[in-house]
Design an enzyme around this catalytic site. Structure first.
Site, short mmCIF file in Angstrom:
data_model
loop_
_atom_site.label_atom_id
_atom_site.label_comp_id
_atom_site.label_asym_id
_atom_site.label_seq_id
_atom_site.Cartn_x
_atom_site.Cartn_y
_atom_site.Cartn_z
N TYR A 157 0.84 -1.21 0.00
CA TYR A 157 0.00 0.00 0.00
C TYR A 157 0.86 1.25 0.00
O TYR A 157 0.70 2.15 -0.84
CB TYR A 157 -0.94 0.02 1.21
N LYS A 161 1.35 4.11 -3.05
CA LYS A 161 1.04 5.52 -2.89
C LYS A 161 2.26 6.40 -3.12
O LYS A 161 2.14 7.52 -3.64
CB LYS A 161 0.42 5.78 -1.51
#
Length: 198
Positions: A157, A161
Site C-alpha cells: 500500500y 502511494k
C-alpha cells in the site's frame, strides 16, 4: 455557499472514490458549497456504508473501476468536470499484503488512467490527488516527517502511494504545466469519524 468565496458554487466537480469514507464526506461538503458533483467509484466495501446512508440522489453516481481506462475516459467526457478530487484507491495496508497486484493496479495504473483521461478532457482546471502520510521512507529521526523527505514504503500500500506521488509529479511536469492545469497531492493521515466502517 459563500465559503471559499463561492468558488465551488455551480462548479462541476468529480470525486473519485465517492462511495468510500472520505469521499462520501467530501461529496456532502461540496454539495453544501453548491457544487454539481459527479462520483466515480466501486460499490461501497462495507454494509452499512456512509454513502448509502447519505441518500444523495442528486449526485451522478458512476460505478466504474479505475482499472478500466475506457470507462474512466467516458465519465470525464460525459460530465466535463472542472475540478477533480482523486480519492479512489485500495486504501488498506493489510489488504495490500493479500492483494498486492490489485493494490498497484488501482493505486498506480488507475491514477494513470485518470491522468490520461484528463489530457483529452479540456474542461479540467485542477486535480488534487489524495495520497497518504505513509508515502515516506522510514527514518530514525525523533521528529516527524517533512514533505521534502524521501519517498518509500515497505508494504505494498505505502509503496503504491509513493509511486502515485511520482506519477503525479511526472504527469505534472511532462504534460500539465504546459497546459496550465495544476496537479497537487495531499498526504492525509488516518482519519477517524462517523461512517467509517472499514
Amino acid at each position: 455557499m459563500t465559503a471559499f468565496g463561492g468558488l465551488y458554487a455551480g462548479r462541476r466537480v468529480l470525486v473519485t472514490g465517492h462511495t468510500g469514507f472520505k469521499g462520501s464526506w467530501l461529496v456532502l461538503w461540496l454539495r453544501s458549497l453548491g457544487a454539481q458533483v459527479v462520483g466515480l467509484a466501486l460499490d461501497p466495501d462495507t454494509q452499512p456504508s456512509h454513502w448509502a446512508a447519505l441518500q444523495l440522489v442528486d449526485v451522478a453516481d458512476h460505478r466504474v473501476d479505475l482499472r478500466d481506462a475506457h470507462a474512466v475516459h467516458a465519465v470525464l467526457q460525459q460530465h466535463q468536470p472542472e475540478i477533480i478530487f482523486h480519492l479512489a484507491a485500495q486504501p488498506l495496508v493489510r489488504r495490500s499484503y493479500r492483494e498486492p497486484m490489485a493494490t498497484f493496479a488501482t493505486n498506480v495504473m488507475g491514477l494513470i488512467h485518470l491522468l490520461e483521461a484528463i489530457r483529452t478532457c479540456h474542461s479540467v482546471r485542477v486535480l488534487v490527488n489524495a495520497t497518504t502520510d505513509k508515502v515516506y521512507a522510514e527514518h530514525t529521526h525523533t521528529e516527524g516527517y517533512r514533505e521534502s523527505d524521501a519517498l518509500g514504503g515497505k508494504d505494498p500500500y505505502s509503496a503504491s502511494k509513493a509511486a502515485a506521488e511520482i506519477v503525479t509529479q511526472s504527469f505534472a511536469r511532462s504534460f500539465y504545466e504546459k497546459a496550465g492545469v495544476p496537479l497537487a497531492t495531499a498526504r492525509g493521515g488516518n482519519v477517524i469519524g462517523g461512517g467509517d466502517f472499514s
